[in-house]
Design an enzyme around this catalytic site. Structure first.
Site, short mmCIF file in Angstrom:
data_model
loop_
_atom_site.label_atom_id
_atom_site.label_comp_id
_atom_site.label_asym_id
_atom_site.label_seq_id
_atom_site.Cartn_x
_atom_site.Cartn_y
_atom_site.Cartn_z
N ASP A 83 14.90 -23.85 7.98
CA ASP A 83 15.85 -24.27 6.95
C ASP A 83 16.37 -25.68 7.27
OD1 ASP A 83 17.63 -23.87 4.78
OD2 ASP A 83 19.20 -23.08 6.11
N HIS A 84 16.37 -26.56 6.29
CA HIS A 84 16.90 -27.92 6.43
C HIS A 84 16.33 -28.68 7.64
CE1 HIS A 84 19.72 -27.67 3.13
NE2 HIS A 84 20.04 -26.46 3.55
N GLY A 215 24.18 -20.18 -1.42
CA GLY A 215 24.41 -18.99 -2.25
C GLY A 215 25.76 -18.32 -2.03
P1 13P Z 1 25.63 -20.66 2.27
O1 13P Z 1 26.15 -20.79 3.66
O2 13P Z 1 26.54 -21.24 1.25
O3 13P Z 1 25.23 -19.27 1.96
O4 13P Z 1 24.30 -21.56 2.19
C1 13P Z 1 23.20 -21.21 2.98
C2 13P Z 1 22.09 -22.18 2.82
O5 13P Z 1 21.91 -22.81 1.80
C3 13P Z 1 21.18 -22.35 3.95
O6 13P Z 1 20.22 -23.30 3.69
O1 G3H Z 2 22.50 -24.84 5.13
C1 G3H Z 2 22.88 -24.77 6.28
C2 G3H Z 2 22.91 -23.47 6.97
O2 G3H Z 2 24.03 -22.73 6.58
C3 G3H Z 2 22.81 -23.64 8.46
O3 G3H Z 2 23.94 -24.22 9.01
O4 G3H Z 2 23.32 -25.93 10.72
O5 G3H Z 2 25.43 -24.59 10.90
O6 G3H Z 2 23.23 -23.53 11.32
P1 G3H Z 2 23.99 -24.60 10.57
ZN ZN Z 3 20.87 -24.93 2.48
#
Ligand code: 13P
Ligand code: G3H
Ligand code: ZN
Length: 289
Positions: A83-84, A215
């Site tokens: 993710d990201h 979300g």
């Molecule tokens: P939330 O923390 O708002 O659920 O977002 C999660 C997210 O988008 C992780 O990429």
């Molecule tokens: O979109 C981001 C996620 O909620 C992850 O966040 O970098 O604090 O793990 P984090």
């Molecule tokens: Zn995200």
């Protein structure tokens, strides 16, 4: 059981439900996600941010996710996603170790640079027959919310331009698209609104499945309308953090005599599982395993 992410997301898009992509950073959160998927007979995506990987170490976290998916979760389809991803080296390490999908988040870059980075990662991912997600538009976090409230930035300017989505997908070759349609990372009930008309336009212009980030904090009706308007994957992190923390606080306060970490953690695992199951039911992925 670990399966290619295409199998999970293509079915969701075709049958018009969404798959939850839940963030983990340790054993307890992963247990909660996998147990919830099994209880709901649902497919699920388990995802890690870069900071989650730095917290638990890539090999360890990958082993936890894949082992739980292939044992506890052997009867439900599960995929592992980054993710990201912003660190190109880490993205490539995730691809190499066996992630099923990676998100190249170059959304803060200019149009051309976002395209070239997303295209590069899509090529590396495809060479290993896995999927790549890119992001067009910016999805804010809590720090951005302050700027919004101060009037320094406008949500409208950050959102995905429906007129550019098709060109972006065609030029990058990515498999899924993270869209910015008004959500914010974190829990901001009432502040976050999904621009459903914009979402409809984006969905009409591209064939790839769309991912809704941020979300947590949205109403069940907002989720359902967003799914109807073309969302196939929904990212959830903060809701699980809140469930974990609230439960932990209760347990430690009520049972201060307990020193066994397992007895302290179990109620929090159960609380997170309950939250994941709640999301799965709203997203419509129960019994789709
Ligand atoms: P939330 O923390 O708002 O659920 O977002 C999660 C997210 O988008 C992780 O990429
Ligand atoms: O979109 C981001 C996620 O909620 C992850 O966040 O970098 O604090 O793990 P984090
Ligand atoms: Zn995200």
């Amino acid at each position: 059981m670990i399966v290619p992410i295409s199998q999970i997301i293509n079915k969701a898009k075709k049958q018009k439900y969404a798959v939850g992509a839940f963030n983990t950073s340790n054993l307890e959160i992963t247990l909660a996600i996998v147990r919830a998927a099994v209880a709901q007979k649902s497919p699920v995506i388990i995802q890690t941010s870069e900071s989650a990987i730095r917290y638990s170490n890539l090999e360890t976290l990958f082993a936890i996710m894949t082992t739980l998916a292939n044992t506890v979760g052997k009867k439900v389809p599960i995929a592992i996603h980054l993710d990201h991803g912003k660190d190109l080296k880490l993205i490539q390490e995730c691809i190499k170790i066996g992630y099923n999908s990676v998100h190249i988040d170059a959304s803060l870059e200019k149009w051309q640079k976002n395209i070239s980075l997303s295209q590069k990662i899509a090529r590396v991912a495809h060479a290993k027959k896995i999927w790549a997600q890119a992001e067009l538009g910016t999805i804010l976090g809590a720090e951005g919310l302050l700027k919004l409230e101060m009037g320094e930035i406008k949500m409208e300017d950050l959102m995905t331009d429906p007129g550019k989505a098709a060109e972006f997908i065609q030029k990058t070759g990515v498999d899924t698209l993270a869209v910015s349609v008004g959500t914010i990372h974190g829990h901001f009930k009432g502040v976050e609104k999904v621009d459903q008309a914009r979402l409809q336009k984006i969905a009409a212009s591209v064939k790839v499945p769309l991912v809704l980030h941020g979300g947590s904090g949205l109403s069940s009706q907002t989720f359902k309308t967003a799914i109807k308007n073309g969302i196939s994957v929904i990212n959830i992190d903060t809701n699980l953090r809140i469930a974990f923390k609230n439960s932990l606080q209760k347990t430690v306060n009520a049972k201060m005599d307990k020193i066994d970490p397992r007895k302290i953690m179990q109620p929090s695992i159960d609380a997170m599982q309950k939250e994941v199951e709640k999301m799965i039911k709203i997203f419509g992925s129960s019994n789709k395993a």
